[in-house]
Scaffold this active site. Structure first.
Site, PDB file in Angstrom:
ATOM      1  N   PRO A 137      48.992  36.177  47.308  1.00 65.56           N
ATOM      2  CA  PRO A 137      50.325  35.597  47.497  1.00 65.56           C
ATOM      3  C   PRO A 137      51.095  36.055  48.739  1.00 65.56           C
ATOM      4  O   PRO A 137      52.138  36.702  48.649  1.00 65.56           O
ATOM      5  CB  PRO A 137      51.045  36.014  46.210  1.00 65.56           C
ATOM      6  CG  PRO A 137      50.413  37.316  45.849  1.00 65.56           C
ATOM      7  CD  PRO A 137      48.959  37.169  46.233  1.00 65.56           C
ATOM      8  N   CYS A 138      50.605  35.668  49.901  1.00 64.56           N
ATOM      9  CA  CYS A 138      51.301  36.011  51.140  1.00 64.56           C
ATOM     10  C   CYS A 138      52.660  35.313  51.234  1.00 64.56           C
ATOM     11  O   CYS A 138      53.512  35.726  52.020  1.00 64.56           O
ATOM     12  CB  CYS A 138      50.425  35.715  52.350  1.00 64.56           C
ATOM     13  SG  CYS A 138      49.770  34.048  52.416  1.00 64.56           S
ATOM     14  N   HIS A 139      52.878  34.281  50.412  1.00 64.46           N
ATOM     15  CA  HIS A 139      54.175  33.597  50.405  1.00 64.46           C
ATOM     16  C   HIS A 139      55.278  34.496  49.844  1.00 64.46           C
ATOM     17  O   HIS A 139      56.460  34.208  50.043  1.00 64.46           O
ATOM     18  CB  HIS A 139      54.099  32.287  49.611  1.00 64.46           C
ATOM     19  CG  HIS A 139      53.752  32.446  48.177  1.00 64.46           C
ATOM     20  ND1 HIS A 139      52.445  32.592  47.743  1.00 64.46           N
ATOM     21  CD2 HIS A 139      54.530  32.488  47.059  1.00 64.46           C
ATOM     22  CE1 HIS A 139      52.443  32.711  46.425  1.00 64.46           C
ATOM     23  NE2 HIS A 139      53.686  32.657  45.983  1.00 64.46           N
TER      24      HIS A 139
END
Length: 177
Positions: A137-139
């Site tokens: 989850p780089c978001h």
């Protein structure tokens, strides 16, 4: 030579290319991102393999889990991952996976978690090189001031993902993990 079996997935926030190599997901990335060529070259070079569109049971499982995620029925993915990058990049990507659903983290906080506060730019670079978006989850990475920062899928997609996870973006000061 083993191929990387690929397919495309149209999510509510943009189209992804998914790829499986030897029963592990190695790619779940934005089809139309700026670094598409660099990401593809890195993956294919490390694996000494090429993309070949096709079917694979892990692609079906990944699509099913992504569908559940977008319906709000899944918060933690259970997919075998193949991380392809430098040791530092892999360390950052594993750390990203510890950020809980619905929470955010800043680059500086992530750098501190890796015991290297001065590595903020390197952490940001590794975050941008993530080829398994959403699942890693780089978001969930935002600026230290609570602002949205760059995202391979585009800031509108990042905003929608965070909103879907229940992150309140209205005040500009999200709670940081």
């Amino acid at each position: 030579m083993n191929n990387i079996i690929t397919t495309y997935y149209k999510s509510p926030v943009g189209e992804l290319i998914l790829g499986v190599y030897k029963d592990q997901l190695c790619l779940a990335d934005w089809r139309y991102r700026k670094q598409r060529h660099q990401i593809d070259t890195r993956i294919q070079s490390i694996l000494n393999s090429n993309y070949k569109e096709g079917q694979h049971s892990l692609l079906d499982i990944t699509i099913k889990q992504l569908d559940l995620y977008f319906k709000g029925d899944l918060q933690i993915f259970d997919i075998p991952l193949l991380l392809l990058g430098t040791d530092f990049q892999k360390m950052v990507w594993k750390s990203l996976q510890t950020i809980p659903y619905g929470e955010t983290c800043s680059y500086v906080t992530l750098s501190r978690k890796l015991n290297n506060e001065k590595a903020i730019r390197a952490v940001a670079g590794a975050n941008g090189a993530n080829a398994i978006s959403i699942i890693i989850p780089c978001h969930r990475i935002i600026g230290a001031d609570g602002s949205l920062t760059g995202y391979a899928g585009g800031l509108p997609a990042k905003k929608k993902l965070l909103h879907m996870e229940g992150v309140d973006l209205s005040n500009g000061q999200q709670s940081l993990f």
